[in-house]
Write a protein that holds these residues in place. Structure first.
Motif, PDB file in Angstrom:
ATOM      1  N   LYS A 179       0.940  -1.284   0.271  1.00 46.34           N
ATOM      2  CA  LYS A 179       0.043   0.108  -0.020  1.00 46.34           C
ATOM      3  C   LYS A 179       0.921   1.186   0.133  1.00 46.34           C
ATOM      4  CE  LYS A 179      -3.854   2.342   2.230  1.00 46.34           C
ATOM      5  NZ  LYS A 179      -4.577   2.567   3.819  1.00 46.34           N
ATOM      6  N   LEU A 180       0.536   2.140  -1.067  1.00 40.39           N
ATOM      7  CA  LEU A 180       1.497   3.492  -1.089  1.00 40.39           C
ATOM      8  C   LEU A 180       1.148   4.465  -0.274  1.00 40.39           C
ATOM      9  CD1 LEU A 180       2.356   3.078  -4.955  1.00 40.39           C
ATOM     10  CD2 LEU A 180       3.670   2.105  -2.937  1.00 40.39           C
ATOM     11  N   ILE A 185       3.317   0.343   3.230  1.00 38.65           N
ATOM     12  CA  ILE A 185       2.961  -1.004   3.929  1.00 38.65           C
ATOM     13  C   ILE A 185       2.952  -2.133   2.993  1.00 38.65           C
ATOM     14  CG2 ILE A 185       1.589  -1.891   5.530  1.00 38.65           C
ATOM     15  CD1 ILE A 185       0.097   0.702   6.067  1.00 38.65           C
ATOM     16  N   SER A 186       3.805  -3.122   3.482  1.00 40.29           N
ATOM     17  CA  SER A 186       4.007  -4.308   2.822  1.00 40.29           C
ATOM     18  C   SER A 186       2.878  -5.104   3.235  1.00 40.29           C
ATOM     19  CB  SER A 186       5.349  -4.976   3.001  1.00 40.29           C
ATOM     20  OG  SER A 186       5.394  -5.960   2.333  1.00 40.29           O
ATOM     21  N   LEU A 187       2.186  -5.958   2.497  1.00 43.31           N
ATOM     22  CA  LEU A 187       1.024  -6.629   2.735  1.00 43.31           C
ATOM     23  C   LEU A 187       1.444  -8.069   2.720  1.00 43.31           C
ATOM     24  CD1 LEU A 187      -1.601  -4.727   0.846  1.00 43.31           C
ATOM     25  CD2 LEU A 187      -1.011  -4.413   3.254  1.00 43.31           C
ATOM     26  N   PRO A 188       1.059  -9.099   3.616  1.00 42.74           N
ATOM     27  CA  PRO A 188       1.161 -10.411   3.416  1.00 42.74           C
ATOM     28  C   PRO A 188       0.622 -11.115   2.162  1.00 42.74           C
ATOM     29  CG  PRO A 188      -0.320 -10.052   5.157  1.00 42.74           C
ATOM     30  CD  PRO A 188       0.262  -8.498   4.571  1.00 42.74           C
ATOM     31  N   ILE A 189       0.994 -11.893   1.194  1.00 44.56           N
ATOM     32  CA  ILE A 189       0.715 -12.328  -0.078  1.00 44.56           C
ATOM     33  C   ILE A 189       0.598 -13.775   0.267  1.00 44.56           C
ATOM     34  CG2 ILE A 189       2.915 -12.478  -1.148  1.00 44.56           C
ATOM     35  CD1 ILE A 189       1.553 -11.727  -3.639  1.00 44.56           C
ATOM     36  N   TYR A 212      -2.662   1.121  -4.087  1.00 37.98           N
ATOM     37  CA  TYR A 212      -1.912  -0.235  -3.887  1.00 37.98           C
ATOM     38  C   TYR A 212      -1.103  -0.829  -5.244  1.00 37.98           C
ATOM     39  CZ  TYR A 212      -5.069  -0.741   0.152  1.00 37.98           C
ATOM     40  OH  TYR A 212      -5.719  -0.591   1.275  1.00 37.98           O
ATOM     41  N   ARG A 213       0.251  -1.299  -4.961  1.00 35.38           N
ATOM     42  CA  ARG A 213       0.833  -1.735  -6.088  1.00 35.38           C
ATOM     43  C   ARG A 213       1.271  -3.019  -5.882  1.00 35.38           C
ATOM     44  NH1 ARG A 213       6.447   1.211  -5.361  1.00 35.38           N
ATOM     45  NH2 ARG A 213       6.636  -0.558  -3.792  1.00 35.38           N
ATOM     46  N   CYS A 214       1.249  -3.779  -7.188  1.00 32.73           N
ATOM     47  CA  CYS A 214       1.955  -5.206  -7.258  1.00 32.73           C
ATOM     48  C   CYS A 214       3.116  -4.999  -8.028  1.00 32.73           C
ATOM     49  CB  CYS A 214       0.780  -6.151  -7.789  1.00 32.73           C
ATOM     50  SG  CYS A 214       1.703  -7.965  -8.207  1.00 32.73           S
ATOM     51  N   SER A 215       4.207  -5.807  -7.338  1.00 34.04           N
ATOM     52  CA  SER A 215       5.642  -5.686  -8.079  1.00 34.04           C
ATOM     53  C   SER A 215       6.056  -7.237  -8.323  1.00 34.04           C
ATOM     54  CB  SER A 215       6.647  -5.080  -7.199  1.00 34.04           C
ATOM     55  OG  SER A 215       6.259  -3.587  -6.566  1.00 34.04           O
ATOM     56  N   ALA A 216       6.300  -7.324  -9.594  1.00 29.89           N
ATOM     57  CA  ALA A 216       7.126  -8.627  -9.825  1.00 29.89           C
ATOM     58  C   ALA A 216       8.728  -8.170 -10.180  1.00 29.89           C
ATOM     59  CB  ALA A 216       6.447  -9.037 -11.027  1.00 29.89           C
ATOM     60  N   SER A 217       9.631  -9.168  -9.828  1.00 29.95           N
ATOM     61  CA  SER A 217      10.966  -8.672  -9.666  1.00 29.95           C
ATOM     62  C   SER A 217      11.881 -10.025  -9.645  1.00 29.95           C
ATOM     63  CB  SER A 217      11.496  -7.922  -8.459  1.00 29.95           C
ATOM     64  OG  SER A 217      10.633  -6.634  -8.120  1.00 29.95           O
ATOM     65  N   LEU A 220      16.693  -9.319 -13.362  1.00 28.48           N
ATOM     66  CA  LEU A 220      16.574  -8.316 -14.996  1.00 28.48           C
ATOM     67  C   LEU A 220      15.957  -7.365 -14.482  1.00 28.48           C
ATOM     68  CD1 LEU A 220      16.218 -11.177 -17.554  1.00 28.48           C
ATOM     69  CD2 LEU A 220      18.574 -10.130 -16.574  1.00 28.48           C
ATOM     70  N   GLY A 221      15.117  -7.184 -13.651  1.00 29.49           N
ATOM     71  CA  GLY A 221      14.121  -5.863 -13.399  1.00 29.49           C
ATOM     72  C   GLY A 221      13.008  -6.014 -12.465  1.00 29.49           C
ATOM     73  N   THR A 222      12.185  -4.864 -12.654  1.00 27.91           N
ATOM     74  CA  THR A 222      10.662  -5.077 -11.936  1.00 27.91           C
ATOM     75  C   THR A 222       9.757  -4.583 -12.869  1.00 27.91           C
ATOM     76  OG1 THR A 222      12.084  -4.829  -9.760  1.00 27.91           O
ATOM     77  CG2 THR A 222       9.632  -4.169  -9.777  1.00 27.91           C
ATOM     78  N   GLU A 223       8.689  -4.912 -12.662  1.00 27.81           N
ATOM     79  CA  GLU A 223       7.439  -4.606 -13.402  1.00 27.81           C
ATOM     80  C   GLU A 223       6.364  -4.163 -12.164  1.00 27.81           C
ATOM     81  OE1 GLU A 223       7.063  -3.366 -16.328  1.00 27.81           O
ATOM     82  OE2 GLU A 223       9.073  -4.095 -17.191  1.00 27.81           O
ATOM     83  N   ASN A 224       5.604  -3.181 -12.423  1.00 25.98           N
ATOM     84  CA  ASN A 224       4.536  -2.941 -11.624  1.00 25.98           C
ATOM     85  C   ASN A 224       2.986  -2.636 -11.989  1.00 25.98           C
ATOM     86  OD1 ASN A 224       6.269  -2.673  -9.271  1.00 25.98           O
ATOM     87  ND2 ASN A 224       7.078  -0.647 -10.421  1.00 25.98           N
ATOM     88  N   CYS A 225       2.204  -2.924 -11.498  1.00 25.34           N
ATOM     89  CA  CYS A 225       0.737  -2.577 -11.607  1.00 25.34           C
ATOM     90  C   CYS A 225       0.035  -2.214 -10.499  1.00 25.34           C
ATOM     91  CB  CYS A 225      -0.068  -3.725 -12.333  1.00 25.34           C
ATOM     92  SG  CYS A 225      -0.397  -5.194 -11.188  1.00 25.34           S
ATOM     93  N   TYR A 226      -1.058  -1.238 -10.548  1.00 27.02           N
ATOM     94  CA  TYR A 226      -1.645  -0.522  -9.501  1.00 27.02           C
ATOM     95  C   TYR A 226      -3.225  -0.633  -9.656  1.00 27.02           C
ATOM     96  CZ  TYR A 226       2.907   1.754  -9.846  1.00 27.02           C
ATOM     97  OH  TYR A 226       4.343   1.797  -9.895  1.00 27.02           O
ATOM     98  N   ILE A 227      -3.543  -0.520  -8.191  1.00 25.35           N
ATOM     99  CA  ILE A 227      -4.943  -0.406  -7.973  1.00 25.35           C
ATOM    100  C   ILE A 227      -5.327   0.630  -7.136  1.00 25.35           C
ATOM    101  CG2 ILE A 227      -7.024  -1.661  -7.085  1.00 25.35           C
ATOM    102  CD1 ILE A 227      -6.221  -4.219  -8.259  1.00 25.35           C
ATOM    103  N   ASN A 228      -6.323   1.549  -7.324  1.00 27.32           N
ATOM    104  CA  ASN A 228      -6.724   2.711  -6.388  1.00 27.32           C
ATOM    105  C   ASN A 228      -8.171   2.166  -5.672  1.00 27.32           C
ATOM    106  OD1 ASN A 228      -6.690   4.899  -5.095  1.00 27.32           O
ATOM    107  ND2 ASN A 228      -7.391   6.161  -6.612  1.00 27.32           N
ATOM    108  N   LEU A 229      -8.044   1.964  -4.400  1.00 25.33           N
ATOM    109  CA  LEU A 229      -9.346   1.607  -3.750  1.00 25.33           C
ATOM    110  C   LEU A 229      -9.937   2.705  -3.018  1.00 25.33           C
ATOM    111  CD1 LEU A 229      -8.518  -1.529  -1.987  1.00 25.33           C
ATOM    112  CD2 LEU A 229      -9.563  -1.491  -4.103  1.00 25.33           C
ATOM    113  N   SER A 230     -11.346   2.754  -3.151  1.00 27.43           N
ATOM    114  CA  SER A 230     -12.138   4.066  -2.557  1.00 27.43           C
ATOM    115  C   SER A 230     -13.167   3.512  -1.759  1.00 27.43           C
ATOM    116  CB  SER A 230     -12.596   4.718  -3.338  1.00 27.43           C
ATOM    117  OG  SER A 230     -11.476   5.355  -4.096  1.00 27.43           O
TER     118      SER A 230
END
Length: 304
Positions: A179-180, A185-189, A212-217, A220-230
């Motif tokens: 959570k950004l 905050i790092s969330l348990p996955i 919220y951000r999901c990271s795949a690393s 060779l590098g890192t890629e991200n995607c995001y979700i905005n919760l309301s």
């Protein structure tokens, strides 16, 4: 005492004598494992020593893919001065130092190129078994762009599930959720498999809202995607309903007040403006009265 140069010469003579005695080709792999990034080129090294002329030299490279190690394929062959490539690899594989070296080069590497390679060298008239060397090639792939989505109840007290998945990555990417804001905050996955994972958030509140951000690393590098919760507050929803009720009640009260004012006005108008006959009606009334007026002379005459 022998000098270092004499020792080196003696060692070389011993190797040559052994090769002549056994009539065998000696193969040396300068690397046992190699990594390459997908799309790059790589050199697979294979050195050999033989005591016979190279006119009948035979070199065979094979691959046992990681996906099907029990079904090796022939990569490239050098036989009596001719080179033959596997049809699926034409234009992507070649020898680099014939006839003195069995090294090969592969370009535009793919994941399917990964596996165990064997270099086999035979040089008749040597009758012993072919010299064989092995190495392992790993093809590395950066993580693909993750796909994020959520489902669940966004009302206060509900439960929301955040999911994230990547389609590829070698080595296997590490997936994490954070959570950004308002603070990171790092969330348990929970991992469904090597390439996907999810986070369950229960009893959500307005504090759950945020980015919220999901990271795949991997290396060779890192890629991200995001979700905005309301998250929607139930109190806010009730307040909205109450406001609508107040407005409806006020509207009805104004309508009733308008009706009451109209009734009072009509009543007041009826008292002050009583009905009076018009002049014509008065004249018609007089005429009717005259028609039945009393005449004494006629009455008197009737009794004569």
């Amino acid at each position: 005492m022998a000098t270092s140069g004499e020792c080196t010469l003696w060692t070389t003579l011993c190797v040559c004598f052994t090769a002549l005695h056994t009539s065998a080709v000696m193969v040396t792999m300068r690397e046992s494992a190699i990594e390459v990034v997908r799309g790059d080129f790589v050199v697979l090294p294979c050195s050999f020593f033989t005591s016979s002329p190279l006119s009948r030299l035979n070199i065979i490279w094979t691959l046992a893919p990681f996906s099907s190690p029990q079904a090796p394929i022939q990569v490239i062959v050098y036989d009596h001065g001719q080179v033959i490539e596997d049809p699926s690899l034409i234009g992507r594989v070649a020898f680099t130092g014939l006839p003195w070296s069995a090294d090969i080069i592969m370009n535009d590497t793919r994941v399917s190129d990964a596996g165990t390679y064997r270099c086999m060298v035979n040089n008749p008239p040597e009758t012993a078994d072919a010299g064989i060397g092995e190495l392992v090639l790993s093809v590395l792939v950066a993580p693909s762009l993750p796909a994020c989505h959520w489902d669940g109840d966004m009302d206060t007290g509900g439960s929301v599930r955040l999911s994230c998945a990547v389609s590829e990555g070698i080595p296997t990417p590490e997936i994490r959720w954070d959570k950004l804001n308002p603070e990171e905050i790092s969330l348990p996955i929970n991992m469904e498999d090597d390439l996907s994972g999810w986070v369950q958030i229960v009893n959500v509140s307005t504090q759950t809202s945020g980015l919220y951000r999901c990271s795949a690393s991997n290396l060779l590098g890192t890629e991200n995607c995001y979700i905005n919760l309301s998250v929607y507050s139930a109190v806010a929803g009730n307040s909205s309903g109450i406001l609508q009720g107040v407005l409806l009640t006020l509207s009805m009260a104004l309508t009733l007040l308008a009706l009451l004012v109209l009734i009072l006005w009509l009543h007041h108008t009826g008292q002050d403006g009583r009905w009076r006959p018009s002049k014509q009606e008065e004249e018609e009334g007089d005429e009717g009265y005259n028609e039945i007026r009393y005449t004494p002379s006629l009455i008197k005459r009737s009794f004569v």
